[in-house]
Design a protein around this motif. Structure first.
Motif, PDB file in Angstrom:
ATOM      1  N   LYS A 172     -30.391  15.809   0.036  1.00 19.77           N
ATOM      2  CA  LYS A 172     -30.624  14.527  -0.611  1.00 19.77           C
ATOM      3  C   LYS A 172     -31.456  14.707  -1.877  1.00 19.77           C
ATOM      4  CE  LYS A 172     -33.601  11.332   0.493  1.00 19.77           C
ATOM      5  NZ  LYS A 172     -34.444  10.551   1.408  1.00 19.77           N
TER       6      LYS A 172
ATOM      7  N   TYR B  65     -22.070  16.019  -0.961  1.00 16.45           N
ATOM      8  CA  TYR B  65     -21.949  14.796  -0.174  1.00 16.45           C
ATOM      9  C   TYR B  65     -21.444  15.088   1.231  1.00 16.45           C
ATOM     10  CZ  TYR B  65     -22.932  11.834  -4.163  1.00 16.45           C
ATOM     11  OH  TYR B  65     -23.561  11.229  -5.207  1.00 16.45           O
TER      12      TYR B  65
ATOM     13  N   LEU C 242     -29.363  16.198  -4.619  1.00 17.72           N
ATOM     14  CA  LEU C 242     -28.469  15.204  -5.212  1.00 17.72           C
ATOM     15  C   LEU C 242     -29.221  14.265  -6.143  1.00 17.72           C
ATOM     16  CD1 LEU C 242     -26.033  14.187  -2.366  1.00 17.72           C
ATOM     17  CD2 LEU C 242     -25.443  15.016  -4.612  1.00 17.72           C
TER      18      LEU C 242
END
Lengths: 137, 131
Positions: free
Chosen positions: A126, A4, A129
């Motif tokens: 991204k 993150y 994740l």
């Protein structure tokens, strides 16, 4: 979660590079500006980047980037002898900006490449994740 | 025989954790590609992973920002500086191409660990259902 933080880091780089693109466009727009004194003449601007150091992370492992300031070029202001020019001073000189157009174009390409690099880093993180979220499905 | 997630999932959990940390480090290097004086950093993956495996479950937590880090974070205690191939005049040692290559490789290996974990979970689910 470490991934993150990539958004924070790459995001700061994107904003720093867009400041750089902004100064390039300002410099190119004012490349032909003239004025009646060397003090008023437009000087090329350039941002100075610095790493964002945090007080909490003692190891300073992964740091973002920020714009520490904007400096003006100290190169000599060129002057032209144009006695007919409305902005000419008493001796008939006008003062141009000290923007080096070729340098600015190279600067622009470098900034846009770095911007693209950071976008790619963001996209990859991204995707990683998203795949992690779908673990075990 | 007791079922423990730690033994069932194996090394992949730790590997994923360290890969995630390395992603962050490489992103930081790429973000600071134009910062004067920035030194590119990386970790020795094998050393960090073996450290993480041997770690016990106890950690020291710092409650104040002025506390000295106790070295419980295996990644930050084994941070290294990259040896530059051609450092630039402003003291920056980031090689954009190399960092990107490392980043892609790291992302790929992250996905590999993820796939391994995924299969482990599917295997567990299959065993529980007994189909």
């Amino acid at each position: 979660m470490a991934l993150y933080d990539v958004f924070r880091i790459s995001g700061s780089a994107l904003s720093a590079q867009s400041v750089r693109l902004n100064t390039v466009s300002s410099n190119l727009a004012n490349a032909d500006s003239v004025s009646d004194s060397p003090e008023k003449a437009y000087r090329a601007r350039e941002p100075v980047f610095a790493a964002v150091l945090s007080a909490l992370d003692a190891s300073q492992a992964s740091v973002g980037v920020r714009v520490a300031g904007i400096v003006e070029s100290q190169q000599e202001i060129p002057r032209d002898y144009m006695p007919d020019h409305p902005l000419a001073d008493r001796d008939g000189y006008v003062y141009k900006s000290n923007v080096n157009t070729v340098e600015e174009m190279a600067n622009m390409i470098s900034a846009s490449r770095t911007y693209q690099n950071n976008i790619e880093v963001l996209n990859t993180s991204k995707q990683l994740l998203l795949k992690t979220l779908n673990l075990g499905r | 025989m007791p079922l423990s997630f730690d033994s069932a999932l194996g090394i992949h959990v730790k590997a994923l954790e360290v890969r995630g940390k390395r992603t962050e480090l490489l992103a930081s290097n790429i973000a600071n590609a134009d910062t004067p004086g920035y030194k590119a950093r990386d970790i020795d993956f094998r050393a960090v992973l073996s450290n993480a495996r041997n770690q016990t479950g106890f950690h020291l937590r710092s409650t104040n920002e002025r506390h000295i880090a106790a070295g419980n974070d295996s990644v930050s205690s084994s941070l290294l500086y990259r040896v530059p191939l051609h450092p630039s005049l402003d003291g920056n040692t980031v090689d954009g191409q190399m960092e990107k290559a490392e980043f892609s490789e790291n992302a790929l290996r992250y996905q590999a660990s993820l796939t391994f974990l995924d299969r482990k979970f599917k295997g567990l689910i299959g065993a529980l259902k007994g189909e």
